[in-house]
Design a protein around this motif. Structure first.
Motif, PDB file in Angstrom:
ATOM      1  N   GLU A   1      -8.447   6.691  -4.472  1.00 32.78           N
ATOM      2  CA  GLU A   1      -9.473   6.400  -3.461  1.00 32.78           C
ATOM      3  C   GLU A   1      -9.369   4.959  -2.971  1.00 32.78           C
ATOM      4  OE1 GLU A   1     -13.197   7.341  -5.203  1.00 32.78           O
ATOM      5  OE2 GLU A   1     -12.912   9.527  -5.107  1.00 32.78           O
ATOM      6  N   VAL A   2      -9.131   4.039  -3.914  1.00 34.12           N
ATOM      7  CA  VAL A   2      -8.998   2.634  -3.531  1.00 34.12           C
ATOM      8  C   VAL A   2      -7.781   2.436  -2.637  1.00 34.12           C
ATOM      9  CG1 VAL A   2      -8.569   0.311  -4.398  1.00 34.12           C
ATOM     10  CG2 VAL A   2     -10.202   1.786  -5.572  1.00 34.12           C
ATOM     11  N   VAL A   3      -6.676   3.095  -2.970  1.00 34.56           N
ATOM     12  CA  VAL A   3      -5.456   2.966  -2.155  1.00 34.56           C
ATOM     13  C   VAL A   3      -5.691   3.553  -0.766  1.00 34.56           C
ATOM     14  CG1 VAL A   3      -3.068   3.752  -1.938  1.00 34.56           C
ATOM     15  CG2 VAL A   3      -3.907   2.891  -4.117  1.00 34.56           C
ATOM     16  N   ASP A   4      -6.413   4.674  -0.676  1.00 37.32           N
ATOM     17  CA  ASP A   4      -6.713   5.258   0.634  1.00 37.32           C
ATOM     18  C   ASP A   4      -7.541   4.300   1.491  1.00 37.32           C
ATOM     19  OD1 ASP A   4      -5.308   7.499   0.002  1.00 37.32           O
ATOM     20  OD2 ASP A   4      -7.067   8.669  -0.635  1.00 37.32           O
ATOM     21  N   ILE A   5      -8.518   3.646   0.841  1.00 38.42           N
ATOM     22  CA  ILE A   5      -9.335   2.672   1.578  1.00 38.42           C
ATOM     23  C   ILE A   5      -8.467   1.524   2.077  1.00 38.42           C
ATOM     24  CG2 ILE A   5     -11.197   0.992   1.352  1.00 38.42           C
ATOM     25  CD1 ILE A   5     -12.533   2.913  -0.622  1.00 38.42           C
TER      26      ILE A   5
ATOM     27  N   VAL B   1       0.836  -1.194   0.000  1.00 37.12           N
ATOM     28  CA  VAL B   1       0.000   0.000   0.000  1.00 37.12           C
ATOM     29  C   VAL B   1       0.872   1.245   0.000  1.00 37.12           C
ATOM     30  CG1 VAL B   1      -1.688   1.313   1.324  1.00 37.12           C
ATOM     31  CG2 VAL B   1      -1.977  -1.148   1.018  1.00 37.12           C
ATOM     32  N   ALA B   2       1.977   1.199   0.773  1.00 31.29           N
ATOM     33  CA  ALA B   2       2.881   2.352   0.819  1.00 31.29           C
ATOM     34  C   ALA B   2       3.504   2.617  -0.555  1.00 31.29           C
ATOM     35  CB  ALA B   2       3.975   2.117   1.860  1.00 31.29           C
ATOM     36  N   LEU B   3       3.842   1.550  -1.277  1.00 28.28           N
ATOM     37  CA  LEU B   3       4.392   1.713  -2.632  1.00 28.28           C
ATOM     38  C   LEU B   3       3.355   2.333  -3.557  1.00 28.28           C
ATOM     39  CD1 LEU B   3       6.358  -1.658  -3.023  1.00 28.28           C
ATOM     40  CD2 LEU B   3       7.309   0.633  -2.680  1.00 28.28           C
TER      41      LEU B   3
ATOM     42  N   ALA C   1      -5.224   1.577   2.696  1.00 24.28           N
ATOM     43  CA  ALA C   1      -4.332   2.070   3.750  1.00 24.28           C
ATOM     44  C   ALA C   1      -5.063   2.203   5.076  1.00 24.28           C
ATOM     45  CB  ALA C   1      -3.727   3.403   3.337  1.00 24.28           C
ATOM     46  N   SER C   2      -6.304   2.724   5.023  1.00 22.58           N
ATOM     47  CA  SER C   2      -7.082   2.903   6.248  1.00 22.58           C
ATOM     48  C   SER C   2      -7.397   1.567   6.910  1.00 22.58           C
ATOM     49  CB  SER C   2      -8.372   3.661   5.926  1.00 22.58           C
ATOM     50  OG  SER C   2      -9.193   3.737   7.078  1.00 22.58           O
ATOM     51  N   ASN C   3      -7.804   0.583   6.088  1.00 22.88           N
ATOM     52  CA  ASN C   3      -8.156  -0.716   6.657  1.00 22.88           C
ATOM     53  C   ASN C   3      -6.940  -1.498   7.137  1.00 22.88           C
ATOM     54  OD1 ASN C   3     -11.239  -1.501   6.274  1.00 22.88           O
ATOM     55  ND2 ASN C   3     -10.648  -0.180   4.570  1.00 22.88           N
ATOM     56  N   VAL C   4      -5.805  -1.355   6.413  1.00 24.10           N
ATOM     57  CA  VAL C   4      -4.583  -2.005   6.886  1.00 24.10           C
ATOM     58  C   VAL C   4      -4.165  -1.422   8.234  1.00 24.10           C
ATOM     59  CG1 VAL C   4      -2.104  -2.237   6.452  1.00 24.10           C
ATOM     60  CG2 VAL C   4      -3.738  -2.734   4.644  1.00 24.10           C
TER      61      VAL C   4
END
Length: 482
Positions: free
Chosen positions: A295-299, A278-280, A301-304
């Motif tokens: 938006e998908v990456v933010d979701i 996710v960080a990459l 990151a939040s759930n991780v």
């Protein structure tokens, strides 16, 4: 040589009961026997007194009748009066013989009865017709009769003395028996007390060991073996069962630790890969992201991040269960402690435009600063999470009835009635969650409850018109239940 089996507690209790019952029964039987013997002696003495008194009265009466009949004979010269006089004298002699047989061993009474018998024989001899009409012999005869009257009074007096002596002897015997029974009762009570003390002393040490072992099990200290080598057989068996329980709990704790460690390792490894991936993506290393991809990456990151926090909460709760009761008590200024916790979370409540106030005061409390700080921190964190923007959070300190009270009051949605009874259980999340906020792990309040229980305290959810109102009660150490 075979080993002797030690008696059980039930056998010891039965033996102590039997010994005490035997002692008390023996004392009771001795007392009953004494009462029966004294009652029999009292009845015998009473009957003897009545018969002796009747014999003395009969002796006096017959002597008077003898003298009166003799005088009537001398005046009227009627042979029937002489016969009556002789019969009266014979009856009096019979009474004297009865008294000599039954009147006891009083020397003065025996001497008086012997004198009466001797003089009575002289009187009987002087009643012959040829002797009774002689003036000189008549004078001697009446002198003997006067002597008999005097002896009658002496016999009556000595008879009363003899009866008093017997009564005093009976009372002395009764007093002696009373003292003997009192000594027996004292000895029986003393022996029963010694038996009770010996039994209590024999039981005190194994019971203290069992109590200490149970206390260690409750605190989770499972490394010390439990061995009850002295005491009744059933208490030693209980010690064996407690040691088996200790070993079983140690095995379960070890399995639990291995399971949690294994699960945390298995979860952390793929979670770390997810977090790095996710960080990459966030850094657009694979390429530039469009708006939808961002938006998908933010979701992700939040759930991780949420998953990582929940795993960390789970591990923290697991370790808390082993250390909750290992308190390090020191004198605490609760006002300063709460103030430091509020200051530590300043950025969080300022970000929500909240106001946090601390009112009241309380005396110094001896407690574990780290754990009580965690308690206040969890309550404040929950209050910040559930409070609306611009809301107010209040901490109120008070001290009453040797108990320190800390109230935490917010202006959030409060706790639903259905959640009120289970809100302090692990993994329970209330229905009224703030909109758009991340759901917690449901462990915060359960950790608070565990830490307060370790201090002997408690936390309760109080009714409130708006928001949630939690009250902590911390009794002084001297009032805690051991």
């Amino acid at each position: 040589m075979p080993t002797l089996t030690k008696p059980s507690f039930r056998q010891l209790l039965l033996l102590a009961f039997v010994l005490t019952a035997v002692l008390l029964s023996a004392t009771s039987l001795r007392a009953l026997s004494t009462l029966q013997r004294v009652a029999t002696q009292a009845r015998t003495l009473s009957d003897a007194a009545v018969r002796q008194t009747e014999a003395v009265e009969r002796l006096n009466e017959r002597t008077q009748l003898f003298e009166r009949s003799l005088r009537q004979y001398l005046v009227l010269d009627d042979a029937s009066f002489l016969m009556r006089a002789r019969q009266s004298n014979q009856d009096a002699a019979d009474a004297v013989r009865w008294l000599r047989t039954h009147a006891g061993s009083e020397p003065a009474l025996i001497a008086a009865l012997q004198d009466w018998a001797q003089i009575g024989g002289m009187v009987e001899a002087g009643l012959a017709r040829d002797a009774i009409h002689d003036q000189r012999r008549q004078a001697v005869l009446f002198e003997h009769i006067a002597r008999l009257r005097s002896l009658n009074e002496q016999i009556a007096q000595e008879s009363r003395h003899e009866l008093d002596r017997r009564n005093s002897a009976l009372l002395d015997a009764l007093d002696h028996e009373r003292q003997t029974i009192a000594i027996m009762v004292a000895v029986a009570v003393g022996i029963a007390a010694l038996i009770a003390l010996a039994l209590a002393g024999w039981l005190a040490r194994p019971l203290a060991k069992i109590e200490s072992a149970i206390h260690r099990l409750g605190e989770g200290r499972l490394d010390t073996p439990i061995a009850i080598r002295r005491g009744p057989a059933d208490l030693r068996r209980l010690g064996v069962q407690l040691d088996w329980l200790r070993q079983r709990l140690a095995e379960l704790d070890a399995e639990k630790t291995r399971f949690v460690s294994h699960v945390s390792h298995e979860l952390k490894t793929p979670l770390a890969s997810l977090r790095e991936g996710v960080a990459l993506l966030e850094d657009e290393v694979p390429g530039v992201l469009n708006t939808g991809q961002r938006e998908v990456v933010d979701i992700l990151a939040s759930n991780v991040a949420a998953l990582q926090r929940q795993i960390e909460d789970l591990l923290r709760y697991h370790s808390m269960q082993f250390s909750a009761r290992a308190l390090v008590r020191t004198p605490l200024d609760l006002t300063a402690l709460i103030g430091s916790v509020i200051e530590a979370q300043r950025l969080h409540w300022l970000a929500q435009s909240l106001t946090v106030a601390l009112d009241g005061e309380a005396p110094v409390y001896r407690g574990d600063a780290d754990r009580l700080g965690a308690v206040i921190g969890n309550l404040l964190s929950n209050a910040i999470r559930f409070s609306p923007k611009g809301g107010r959070i209040r901490f109120v300190l008070a001290y009453r009835d040797a108990t320190t009270m800390i109230d935490c009051i917010d202006q959030g949605p409060g706790v639903a009635e259905a959640d009120a009874e289970r809100i302090f259980q692990p993994f329970v999340q209330g229905e009224r969650q703030p909109g758009g906020a991340r759901r917690g792990s449901g462990l915060g309040l359960s950790i608070v409850n565990e830490y307060l229980a370790a201090h002997g305290g408690d936390i309760a959810l109080l009714p409130s018109a708006q928001g949630a109102h939690f009250r902590i009660e911390l009794p002084d150490e001297t009032t805690e239940t051991t």
